[in-house]
Design an enzyme around this catalytic site. Structure first.
Site, mmCIF file in Angstrom:
data_model
loop_
_atom_site.group_PDB
_atom_site.id
_atom_site.type_symbol
_atom_site.label_atom_id
_atom_site.label_comp_id
_atom_site.label_asym_id
_atom_site.label_seq_id
_atom_site.Cartn_x
_atom_site.Cartn_y
_atom_site.Cartn_z
ATOM 1 N N GLN A 224 -7.700 0.105 11.590
ATOM 2 C CA GLN A 224 -8.180 -1.267 11.801
ATOM 3 C C GLN A 224 -8.816 -1.382 13.184
ATOM 4 O OE1 GLN A 224 -8.364 -3.177 9.397
ATOM 5 N NE2 GLN A 224 -6.500 -3.428 8.204
ATOM 6 N N ARG B 122 -1.525 -7.090 13.994
ATOM 7 C CA ARG B 122 -0.707 -6.121 14.733
ATOM 8 C C ARG B 122 -0.008 -6.810 15.898
ATOM 9 N NH1 ARG B 122 -1.995 -3.704 10.840
ATOM 10 N NH2 ARG B 122 -2.872 -1.618 10.648
ATOM 11 N N LYS C 103 0.696 -8.152 -1.808
ATOM 12 C CA LYS C 103 -0.663 -7.750 -2.151
ATOM 13 C C LYS C 103 -0.628 -6.472 -2.966
ATOM 14 C CE LYS C 103 -4.019 -5.144 -0.456
ATOM 15 N NZ LYS C 103 -5.200 -4.600 0.228
ATOM 16 N N ASP D 186 -6.024 -7.551 -4.636
ATOM 17 C CA ASP D 186 -7.155 -7.314 -3.724
ATOM 18 C C ASP D 186 -7.930 -6.086 -4.185
ATOM 19 O OD1 ASP D 186 -8.852 -7.320 -1.524
ATOM 20 O OD2 ASP D 186 -7.423 -6.269 -0.241
ATOM 21 N N LEU D 187 -8.836 -6.301 -5.142
ATOM 22 C CA LEU D 187 -9.654 -5.183 -5.644
ATOM 23 C C LEU D 187 -11.106 -5.334 -5.214
ATOM 24 C CD1 LEU D 187 -7.996 -4.804 -9.179
ATOM 25 C CD2 LEU D 187 -7.509 -3.531 -7.085
ATOM 26 N N LYS D 188 -11.399 -6.387 -4.462
ATOM 27 C CA LYS D 188 -12.726 -6.576 -3.839
ATOM 28 C C LYS D 188 -13.852 -6.287 -4.827
ATOM 29 C CE LYS D 188 -11.021 -5.214 0.738
ATOM 30 N NZ LYS D 188 -9.646 -4.824 0.357
ATOM 31 N N HIS E 210 -17.162 -6.084 -6.777
ATOM 32 C CA HIS E 210 -18.555 -6.144 -6.346
ATOM 33 C C HIS E 210 -19.353 -5.459 -7.455
ATOM 34 C CE1 HIS E 210 -21.614 -5.071 -2.894
ATOM 35 N NE2 HIS E 210 -22.153 -5.762 -3.871
ATOM 36 N N ASP E 211 -19.813 -6.263 -8.419
ATOM 37 C CA ASP E 211 -20.480 -5.700 -9.592
ATOM 38 C C ASP E 211 -21.401 -6.792 -10.137
ATOM 39 O OD1 ASP E 211 -21.073 -4.166 -11.939
ATOM 40 O OD2 ASP E 211 -19.062 -3.299 -11.908
ATOM 41 N N ILE E 212 -21.995 -6.596 -11.286
ATOM 42 C CA ILE E 212 -22.851 -7.643 -11.835
ATOM 43 C C ILE E 212 -21.987 -8.839 -12.273
ATOM 44 C CG2 ILE E 212 -24.675 -6.042 -12.517
ATOM 45 C CD1 ILE E 212 -23.627 -6.269 -15.411
ATOM 46 N N THR F 179 -12.217 -5.288 7.954
ATOM 47 C CA THR F 179 -11.647 -5.288 9.318
ATOM 48 C C THR F 179 -11.643 -3.892 9.935
ATOM 49 O OG1 THR F 179 -9.540 -5.341 8.146
ATOM 50 C CG2 THR F 179 -10.201 -7.335 9.243
ATOM 51 N N GLY G 280 0.340 -4.819 6.278
ATOM 52 C CA GLY G 280 0.776 -3.606 5.588
ATOM 53 C C GLY G 280 1.642 -2.741 6.474
ATOM 54 N N ARG G 281 0.997 -1.788 7.156
ATOM 55 C CA ARG G 281 1.734 -0.739 7.852
ATOM 56 C C ARG G 281 2.767 -1.203 8.872
ATOM 57 N NH1 ARG G 281 -3.768 2.449 8.427
ATOM 58 N NH2 ARG G 281 -4.401 0.263 8.266
ATOM 59 N N ASP H 45 0.840 -1.192 0.000
ATOM 60 C CA ASP H 45 0.000 0.000 0.000
ATOM 61 C C ASP H 45 0.878 1.245 0.000
ATOM 62 O OD1 ASP H 45 -2.357 -1.491 0.000
ATOM 63 O OD2 ASP H 45 -2.342 -1.673 2.187
HETATM 64 O O1 C5P Z 1 -1.698 -1.677 6.927
HETATM 65 P P1 C5P Z 1 -2.531 -2.868 7.299
HETATM 66 O O2 C5P Z 1 -1.730 -3.995 7.920
HETATM 67 O O3 C5P Z 1 -3.751 -2.502 8.112
HETATM 68 O O4 C5P Z 1 -3.033 -3.432 5.895
HETATM 69 C C1 C5P Z 1 -4.030 -4.416 5.787
HETATM 70 C C2 C5P Z 1 -4.281 -4.705 4.329
HETATM 71 O O5 C5P Z 1 -5.332 -5.642 4.226
HETATM 72 C C3 C5P Z 1 -4.685 -3.485 3.516
HETATM 73 O O6 C5P Z 1 -4.029 -3.609 2.268
HETATM 74 C C4 C5P Z 1 -6.181 -3.614 3.350
HETATM 75 O O7 C5P Z 1 -6.629 -3.118 2.113
HETATM 76 C C5 C5P Z 1 -6.370 -5.136 3.395
HETATM 77 N N1 C5P Z 1 -7.688 -5.598 3.826
HETATM 78 C C6 C5P Z 1 -8.236 -5.255 5.048
HETATM 79 N N2 C5P Z 1 -9.488 -5.702 5.389
HETATM 80 C C7 C5P Z 1 -10.177 -6.505 4.565
HETATM 81 C C8 C5P Z 1 -9.625 -6.884 3.328
HETATM 82 C C9 C5P Z 1 -8.356 -6.408 2.997
HETATM 83 O O8 C5P Z 1 -7.601 -4.544 5.825
HETATM 84 N N3 C5P Z 1 -11.360 -6.995 4.927
#
Ligand code: C5P
Length: 223
Positions: A184, A175, A30, A57-59, A61-63, A112, A204-205, A9
């Site tokens: 989160q 975390r 990712k 991870d583009l989630k 949600h469409d037809i 989340t 991520g972070r 990210d």
């Molecule tokens: O920085 P962090 O550890 O919070 O990143 C979590 C990653 O997981 C992000 O890229 C976020 O888009 C992804 N994610 C999420 N919750 C979901 C699906 C994906 O946090 N339900």
């Protein structure tokens, strides 16, 4: 042992390259909305050519027809795993599962970043718990033929109770005690998520903002 997926990210491909140069042991990455929007499929192809497993991870949600087309495009560029949104419904998920071929396709249940109050507001229903909703959506996703589920660390055991053997349980919201939660809400440390049965941890972070990202990746792989 659950895989760690490093969430790229970051704003640009150059930033991602710099990060990856510092964590040569990363096997899964990712690519989400940020990098895909800025850098596109050429960047994904480059990661695949470098030997990385890409979680797109583009989630979606469409037809059903549109989502199936997007899933096929992801498969064509070498993506290993991709997400659709379980709220898209059975027909959408079934069309997506069919288009996925041997690419792993997982369903996002409840983000989340949602807590109980924000979620009740978003769906306009009181008295529905996130855990019940995640379990219900997971059941729908598996019935429609998806290979796995994305859920928070707090719902892993409920998802496992409805998941077929071998299902992918992909878990963000990871975390350590010393990490900032950021946006989160439903969180756990890597060891807890793993012990509950996560197959993939999306981080991520805690890695991106670390002074030594390789050390955090290593530590999270061991815990
Ligand atoms: O920085 P962090 O550890 O919070 O990143 C979590 C990653 O997981 C992000 O890229 C976020 O888009 C992804 N994610 C999420 N919750 C979901 C699906 C994906 O946090 N339900």
């Amino acid at each position: 042992m659950a895989e760690i997926i490093v969430a790229l990210d970051v704003p640009t491909a150059a930033d991602a390259d710099r990060l990856l140069g510092r964590i040569p042991e990363a096997g899964w990455v990712k690519v989400g909305s940020i990098l895909m929007t800025r850098e596109g499929p050429a960047f994904v192809r480059r990661l695949v050519a470098a030997g990385l497993d890409v979680f797109l991870d583009l989630k979606w949600h469409d037809i059903p027809n549109t989502v199936a087309g997007a899933v096929a495009a992801a498969r064509d560029i070498g993506v290993a795993m991709a997400t659709v949104h379980a709220l898209g419904g059975r027909a959408m998920m079934a069309a997506a599962a069919e288009a996925a071929g041997d690419m792993t396709l997982v369903g996002v249940t409840v983000l989340t970043s949602h807590g109980a109050e924000g979620f009740a507001r978003a769906v306009g229903r009181d008295g529905v718990t996130i855990e019940d909703e995640v379990a219900r959506l997971a059941g729908e996703a598996f019935e429609a033929g998806l290979d796995g589920i994305v859920c928070s660390p707090q719902e892993i055991e409920r998802v496992r109770s409805v998941a077929p053997r071998g299902a992918a349980i992909v878990v963000p919201g990871i975390r350590r005690r010393e990490d900032a939660a950021g946006d989160q809400v439903r969180l756990a440390d890597p060891g807890t998520a793993r012990a509950r049965g996560a197959t993939h941890l999306v981080v991520g972070r805690p890695i991106l903002s670390a002074a030594d990202p390789a050390a955090v990746l290593r530590e999270m792989s061991l815990r």
